[in-house]
Design a protein around this motif. Sequence first.
Motif, PDB file in Angstrom:
ATOM      1  N   LEU A 103      48.400 -20.722 -51.051  1.00  0.00           N
ATOM      2  CA  LEU A 103      48.228 -20.455 -52.476  1.00  0.00           C
ATOM      3  C   LEU A 103      46.751 -20.289 -52.802  1.00  0.00           C
ATOM      4  O   LEU A 103      45.876 -20.663 -52.012  1.00  0.00           O
ATOM      5  CB  LEU A 103      48.802 -21.617 -53.293  1.00  0.00           C
ATOM      6  N   SER A 104      46.472 -19.747 -53.973  1.00  0.00           N
ATOM      7  CA  SER A 104      45.082 -19.674 -54.412  1.00  0.00           C
ATOM      8  C   SER A 104      44.510 -21.088 -54.496  1.00  0.00           C
ATOM      9  O   SER A 104      45.253 -22.064 -54.663  1.00  0.00           O
ATOM     10  CB  SER A 104      44.988 -18.999 -55.779  1.00  0.00           C
TER      11      SER A 104
ATOM     12  N   PRO B 151      60.892  -6.844 -54.208  1.00  0.00           N
ATOM     13  CA  PRO B 151      59.488  -7.033 -54.580  1.00  0.00           C
ATOM     14  C   PRO B 151      59.256  -8.393 -55.239  1.00  0.00           C
ATOM     15  O   PRO B 151      60.105  -8.863 -56.008  1.00  0.00           O
ATOM     16  CB  PRO B 151      59.227  -5.885 -55.581  1.00  0.00           C
ATOM     17  N   VAL B 152      58.134  -9.000 -54.940  1.00  0.00           N
ATOM     18  CA  VAL B 152      57.848 -10.351 -55.419  1.00  0.00           C
ATOM     19  C   VAL B 152      57.948 -10.452 -56.936  1.00  0.00           C
ATOM     20  O   VAL B 152      58.516 -11.405 -57.480  1.00  0.00           O
ATOM     21  CB  VAL B 152      56.451 -10.800 -54.938  1.00  0.00           C
ATOM     22  N   ARG B 153      57.436  -9.476 -57.647  1.00  0.00           N
ATOM     23  CA  ARG B 153      57.412  -9.552 -59.113  1.00  0.00           C
ATOM     24  C   ARG B 153      58.817  -9.567 -59.706  1.00  0.00           C
ATOM     25  O   ARG B 153      59.029 -10.076 -60.808  1.00  0.00           O
ATOM     26  CB  ARG B 153      56.621  -8.383 -59.691  1.00  0.00           C
TER      27      ARG B 153
ATOM     28  N   LEU C  23      61.611 -18.642 -45.644  1.00  0.00           N
ATOM     29  CA  LEU C  23      60.716 -17.485 -45.684  1.00  0.00           C
ATOM     30  C   LEU C  23      59.414 -17.763 -44.943  1.00  0.00           C
ATOM     31  O   LEU C  23      59.047 -18.916 -44.710  1.00  0.00           O
ATOM     32  CB  LEU C  23      60.398 -17.123 -47.142  1.00  0.00           C
ATOM     33  N   ALA C  24      58.708 -16.698 -44.602  1.00  0.00           N
ATOM     34  CA  ALA C  24      57.367 -16.843 -44.058  1.00  0.00           C
ATOM     35  C   ALA C  24      56.483 -17.493 -45.122  1.00  0.00           C
ATOM     36  O   ALA C  24      56.640 -17.207 -46.318  1.00  0.00           O
ATOM     37  CB  ALA C  24      56.804 -15.488 -43.659  1.00  0.00           C
ATOM     38  N   PRO C  25      55.548 -18.375 -44.743  1.00  0.00           N
ATOM     39  CA  PRO C  25      54.717 -19.064 -45.738  1.00  0.00           C
ATOM     40  C   PRO C  25      53.991 -18.129 -46.701  1.00  0.00           C
ATOM     41  O   PRO C  25      53.892 -18.428 -47.893  1.00  0.00           O
ATOM     42  CB  PRO C  25      53.728 -19.856 -44.870  1.00  0.00           C
TER      43      PRO C  25
ATOM     44  N   ALA D  58      53.506 -16.273 -52.226  1.00  0.00           N
ATOM     45  CA  ALA D  58      53.424 -15.176 -53.198  1.00  0.00           C
ATOM     46  C   ALA D  58      54.466 -15.353 -54.307  1.00  0.00           C
ATOM     47  O   ALA D  58      54.185 -15.103 -55.489  1.00  0.00           O
ATOM     48  CB  ALA D  58      53.617 -13.836 -52.499  1.00  0.00           C
ATOM     49  N   LEU D  59      55.665 -15.793 -53.950  1.00  0.00           N
ATOM     50  CA  LEU D  59      56.704 -16.040 -54.943  1.00  0.00           C
ATOM     51  C   LEU D  59      56.316 -17.189 -55.867  1.00  0.00           C
ATOM     52  O   LEU D  59      56.497 -17.116 -57.089  1.00  0.00           O
ATOM     53  CB  LEU D  59      58.030 -16.346 -54.258  1.00  0.00           C
ATOM     54  N   LEU D  60      55.766 -18.245 -55.300  1.00  0.00           N
ATOM     55  CA  LEU D  60      55.344 -19.385 -56.113  1.00  0.00           C
ATOM     56  C   LEU D  60      54.237 -19.006 -57.084  1.00  0.00           C
ATOM     57  O   LEU D  60      54.199 -19.481 -58.222  1.00  0.00           O
ATOM     58  CB  LEU D  60      54.880 -20.535 -55.215  1.00  0.00           C
TER      59      LEU D  60
END
Length: 279
Positions: free
Chosen positions: A98-99, A39-41, A62-64, A69-71
């Motif tokens: 990213l956001s 899980p990312v968290r 990894l897929a972008p 999500a990790l970043l």
Amino acid sequence: MTEPGPITLAYLAAHPLDAARAMETLDPAELGAFIETVPVRLAAPPLAAVAPWRAARCLATLAPDRAAALLEEMPGDRRTPCVRALPEQPREAIVARLSRRRARALRRQLGYPAALVGAAMAGDMITVRENATAGEALAAARAPEEIDVHQLYLVDAAGRPEGVVPLAVLLDAAPERPLRELARRDCEPILADRPLAHVATDRDWSRYAERPVVDTRGHLVGTLTLGRVLEARERAAGAVTAGAGPAAVLTRGYLVSMGGLARLAAAMLFGTTGGRHER
């Protein structure tokens, strides 16, 4: 790679730094395959503690969407070095996912060489005008949950900093009090194109834990803490050591393995033993 079991997930949550040492023993493809199953968290904290160049090589596998999500979960001072170390093609694909706020801040930082203040600054900050009240400023500070607010920055119509209001001062003020009455005017801005090596000894750090960063036109473009300065210089020194040749790499690996931390962490994290750990 099989899905990690509950013991592995608990280890990641409780010991991210030890997990990072284990991750350092894997090549980027192996590390990427493992990160895909977590899980990312739980994956982001140990990955953020891995050397930026190694974390970047992992992210590139990894897929972008997954990499982005990790970043998003990484601390800002770790996120920028990882993105900077990415090859150009995956970097653009990842940053684009990213956001909007994160992407804008990252692109601004990436525009500066690693040795300058602009590369280490945080791109997110809360800005307010002098005609605002303390209550309005406090509402603005509470809005973006992802920003760790230390102080608010007063800016003029052109976006130039005119003062700062520490959060502690704002919390003690009456909601109707004009913000200009709370502002401190002695927090000196730092130029974004100033060398980091020249900033660490500034006397203003004794008065302010965070300071505004401005471009050559005086516009507020970010903030900087002394911690970010020291971490950026430490990473730069580590990068030199990492590029010193096979002997330096082998020496570093030997020193880590002497304590048994990397072997023990790898055994717990990746299940490389038969259920009993030798001491």
